[in-house]
Write a protein that holds these residues in place. Structure first.
Motif, PDB file in Angstrom:
ATOM      1  N   THR A 114      -2.873 114.844  20.456  1.00 45.29           N
ATOM      2  CA  THR A 114      -2.505 114.286  21.756  1.00 45.29           C
ATOM      3  C   THR A 114      -3.445 114.808  22.832  1.00 45.29           C
ATOM      4  O   THR A 114      -4.134 115.817  22.649  1.00 45.29           O
ATOM      5  N   ASN A 115      -3.439 114.138  23.972  1.00 40.10           N
ATOM      6  CA  ASN A 115      -4.175 114.623  25.137  1.00 40.10           C
ATOM      7  C   ASN A 115      -3.450 115.822  25.736  1.00 40.10           C
ATOM      8  O   ASN A 115      -2.247 116.014  25.535  1.00 40.10           O
ATOM      9  N   PHE A 116      -4.172 116.603  26.506  1.00 38.75           N
ATOM     10  CA  PHE A 116      -3.627 117.825  27.094  1.00 38.75           C
ATOM     11  C   PHE A 116      -3.522 117.706  28.620  1.00 38.75           C
ATOM     12  O   PHE A 116      -2.431 117.772  29.186  1.00 38.75           O
ATOM     13  N   SER A 117      -4.652 117.514  29.288  1.00 37.80           N
ATOM     14  CA  SER A 117      -4.671 117.503  30.752  1.00 37.80           C
ATOM     15  C   SER A 117      -3.906 116.315  31.325  1.00 37.80           C
ATOM     16  O   SER A 117      -3.849 115.235  30.725  1.00 37.80           O
ATOM     17  N   ASN A 118      -3.307 116.558  32.490  1.00 34.99           N
ATOM     18  CA  ASN A 118      -2.581 115.520  33.226  1.00 34.99           C
ATOM     19  C   ASN A 118      -1.441 114.918  32.415  1.00 34.99           C
ATOM     20  O   ASN A 118      -1.095 113.741  32.566  1.00 34.99           O
ATOM     21  N   THR A 119      -0.868 115.729  31.543  1.00 32.76           N
ATOM     22  CA  THR A 119       0.322 115.340  30.791  1.00 32.76           C
ATOM     23  C   THR A 119       1.360 116.442  30.959  1.00 32.76           C
ATOM     24  O   THR A 119       1.063 117.519  31.487  1.00 32.76           O
ATOM     25  N   HIS A 120       2.573 116.189  30.492  1.00 36.19           N
ATOM     26  CA  HIS A 120       3.598 117.231  30.611  1.00 36.19           C
ATOM     27  C   HIS A 120       3.223 118.474  29.813  1.00 36.19           C
ATOM     28  O   HIS A 120       3.694 119.575  30.113  1.00 36.19           O
ATOM     29  N   TRP A 121       2.332 118.329  28.817  1.00 36.73           N
ATOM     30  CA  TRP A 121       1.886 119.507  28.070  1.00 36.73           C
ATOM     31  C   TRP A 121       1.141 120.470  28.988  1.00 36.73           C
ATOM     32  O   TRP A 121       1.334 121.687  28.910  1.00 36.73           O
ATOM     33  N   GLU A 122       0.300 119.960  29.841  1.00 37.69           N
ATOM     34  CA  GLU A 122      -0.404 120.827  30.792  1.00 37.69           C
ATOM     35  C   GLU A 122       0.583 121.509  31.729  1.00 37.69           C
ATOM     36  O   GLU A 122       0.462 122.704  32.019  1.00 37.69           O
ATOM     37  N   TYR A 123       1.572 120.786  32.203  1.00 40.49           N
ATOM     38  CA  TYR A 123       2.518 121.331  33.168  1.00 40.49           C
ATOM     39  C   TYR A 123       3.453 122.361  32.525  1.00 40.49           C
ATOM     40  O   TYR A 123       4.005 123.219  33.211  1.00 40.49           O
ATOM     41  N   ARG A 124       3.604 122.285  31.205  1.00 41.49           N
ATOM     42  CA  ARG A 124       4.504 123.193  30.488  1.00 41.49           C
ATOM     43  C   ARG A 124       3.797 124.434  29.948  1.00 41.49           C
ATOM     44  O   ARG A 124       4.435 125.313  29.362  1.00 41.49           O
ATOM     45  N   PHE A 125       2.496 124.524  30.127  1.00 35.36           N
ATOM     46  CA  PHE A 125       1.696 125.613  29.554  1.00 35.36           C
ATOM     47  C   PHE A 125       2.166 126.985  30.045  1.00 35.36           C
ATOM     48  O   PHE A 125       2.370 127.200  31.237  1.00 35.36           O
ATOM     49  N   ILE A 126       2.319 127.921  29.103  1.00 29.40           N
ATOM     50  CA  ILE A 126       2.665 129.312  29.424  1.00 29.40           C
ATOM     51  C   ILE A 126       1.513 130.249  29.101  1.00 29.40           C
ATOM     52  O   ILE A 126       1.072 131.033  29.937  1.00 29.40           O
ATOM     53  N   MET A 127       0.999 130.177  27.878  1.00 24.23           N
ATOM     54  CA  MET A 127      -0.092 131.060  27.462  1.00 24.23           C
ATOM     55  C   MET A 127      -0.763 130.480  26.222  1.00 24.23           C
ATOM     56  O   MET A 127      -0.245 129.557  25.588  1.00 24.23           O
ATOM     57  N   GLY A 128      -1.911 131.026  25.894  1.00 21.97           N
ATOM     58  CA  GLY A 128      -2.597 130.635  24.673  1.00 21.97           C
ATOM     59  C   GLY A 128      -3.445 131.782  24.170  1.00 21.97           C
ATOM     60  O   GLY A 128      -3.768 132.707  24.917  1.00 21.97           O
ATOM     61  N   GLY A 129      -3.790 131.745  22.891  1.00 20.54           N
ATOM     62  CA  GLY A 129      -4.621 132.811  22.345  1.00 20.54           C
ATOM     63  C   GLY A 129      -4.777 132.687  20.847  1.00 20.54           C
ATOM     64  O   GLY A 129      -4.272 131.758  20.227  1.00 20.54           O
ATOM     65  N   ARG A 130      -5.478 133.657  20.289  1.00 16.92           N
ATOM     66  CA  ARG A 130      -5.732 133.656  18.849  1.00 16.92           C
ATOM     67  C   ARG A 130      -5.133 134.911  18.220  1.00 16.92           C
ATOM     68  O   ARG A 130      -5.175 135.988  18.821  1.00 16.92           O
ATOM     69  N   LYS A 180      -7.814 118.286  23.781  1.00 15.18           N
ATOM     70  CA  LYS A 180      -6.936 117.735  22.754  1.00 15.18           C
ATOM     71  C   LYS A 180      -6.073 118.828  22.126  1.00 15.18           C
ATOM     72  O   LYS A 180      -6.501 119.975  21.990  1.00 15.18           O
ATOM     73  N   LEU A 181      -4.859 118.439  21.721  1.00 15.60           N
ATOM     74  CA  LEU A 181      -3.934 119.325  21.022  1.00 15.60           C
ATOM     75  C   LEU A 181      -3.600 118.731  19.661  1.00 15.60           C
ATOM     76  O   LEU A 181      -3.458 117.515  19.516  1.00 15.60           O
ATOM     77  N   LEU A 182      -3.445 119.607  18.666  1.00 18.16           N
ATOM     78  CA  LEU A 182      -2.992 119.210  17.337  1.00 18.16           C
ATOM     79  C   LEU A 182      -1.637 119.864  17.114  1.00 18.16           C
ATOM     80  O   LEU A 182      -1.528 121.093  17.101  1.00 18.16           O
ATOM     81  N   HIS A 183      -0.587 119.044  16.936  1.00 15.38           N
ATOM     82  CA  HIS A 183       0.760 119.612  16.820  1.00 15.38           C
ATOM     83  C   HIS A 183       1.753 118.562  16.334  1.00 15.38           C
ATOM     84  O   HIS A 183       1.403 117.398  16.120  1.00 15.38           O
TER      85      HIS A 183
END
Length: 326
Positions: A308-324, A293-296
């Motif tokens: 929103t959901n993350f996997s198998n959505t355009h959000w997954e396909y648009r992913f570049i990086m993540g971190g804290r 899940k994503l909060l945004h």
């Protein structure tokens, strides 16, 4: 194996070798105390150096897009909060000499073409028998095995401050527990804004409307007292790279991480086929909640801040990086 996979495995190996400083065989806490700041700076040096692989070589350059041999070390150490000289000759006399069989991640290695005399090039040891340096011959920053250069190796220097014994060895799982607590607070702060209307380029002057980066700014400021500034998603990504830890492997995201995305090109996975992800500009940021899940917030039509959901959505396909950012 792809170059990205190789680099990720190298980083994992470094983290494992670093952890040996903290835990004895069998998972028992090591008896001696260690200076946590030493480990933090060492890991930052390794992470920064690894991220620069493939950057151009340029004699005397000190970054951020091209590097000379000494300039690479100068730049990398600066990102870890340490100022060092920018010539091979001066660095060869800096810090203290270290036996090559006792080198640690973050130490500087010095070489000459014939293994004699003054050093002519240098690199940064990252653990696992590997080092990174800016190669004139290959015209870029490269990763090499120390064992392939033993005949050219003159010595090693430790610039990082030695362990002082003022820190204490963390209990197993303590650091992850602390990070999880921070993540929970950030998420709780973010959820307070559920439904807040979206406004592109919001002013940050009030919280009546928000764009994606204002939302994440407030969540981290109020939940973790971390001020990432008032910049946009790209600015926050740079903040994470400079002050925290990050990954380009979507499977390694953790609860509370900031997640960064490229521009929307379509809702199907095929719409993103063949895209050179590292060269894409960051256009959006979200908070990862875990459990896919994503909060945004991303549009007026979507209803503002939402989950929103993350996997198998355009959000997954648009992913570049993540971190804290800590």
């Amino acid at each position: 194996m792809t170059k990205r996979d190789w680099l990720q495995k190298s980083t994992v190996a470094v983290m494992l070798s670093t952890s040996l400083l903290l835990f004895a065989e069998g998972g028992q806490a090591a008896a001696q105390t260690v200076d946590s700041q030493y480990l933090v700076k060492s890991e930052k040096i390794v992470q920064t150096a690894t991220s620069l692989i493939g950057k151009d070589y340029k004699y005397g350059a000190v970054g951020p897009n091209s590097f000379g041999s000494a300039g690479l070390a100068t730049y990398v150490y600066k990102q870890a909060g340490l100022t060092i000289d920018n010539t091979i000759a001066k660095l060869y006399k800096a810090g203290k000499s270290v036996s090559t069989d006792k080198i640690q991640a973050g130490d500087l290695l010095f070489f000459s073409s014939n293994g004699k005399g003054a050093p002519t090039f240098m690199g940064i040891y990252i653990g696992n028998g590997q080092y990174i340096y800016s190669s004139q011959g290959e015209d870029e920053v490269v990763l090499k095995k120390v064992s392939d250069y033993t005949k050219k190796l003159l010595g090693a220097r430790r610039i990082l401050p030695e362990d002082t014994g003022t820190g204490t060895t963390p209990e197993p799982g303590q650091q992850e527990s602390d990070a999880s607590t921070i993540a929970d607070k950030v998420i709780a702060a973010g959820k307070k804004y559920m439904g807040t209307p979206y406004e592109y380029g919001s002013t940050r002057a009030n919280k009546k409307t928000m764009d994606c980066s204002e939302f994440t700014m407030w969540a981290y400021l109020e939940g973790a007292n971390i001020d990432m500034g008032k910049g946009g998603a790209r600015s926050q990504a740079n903040f994470v790279k400079s002050n925290g830890t990050y990954t380009t492997d979507i499977s390694k995201l953790k609860k509370g991480d900031l997640v960064f995305f490229m521009a929307y090109k379509g809702y199907k996975q095929s719409d993103y086929k063949g895209i050179n992800v590292p060269k894409q500009s960051i256009t959006h940021v979200a908070i990862y909640l875990g459990d896919d899940k994503l909060l945004h917030t991303f549009s007026k039509e979507s209803g503002g801040v939402k989950i929103t959901n993350f996997s198998n959505t355009h959000w997954e396909y648009r992913f570049i990086m993540g971190g804290r950012p800590y």
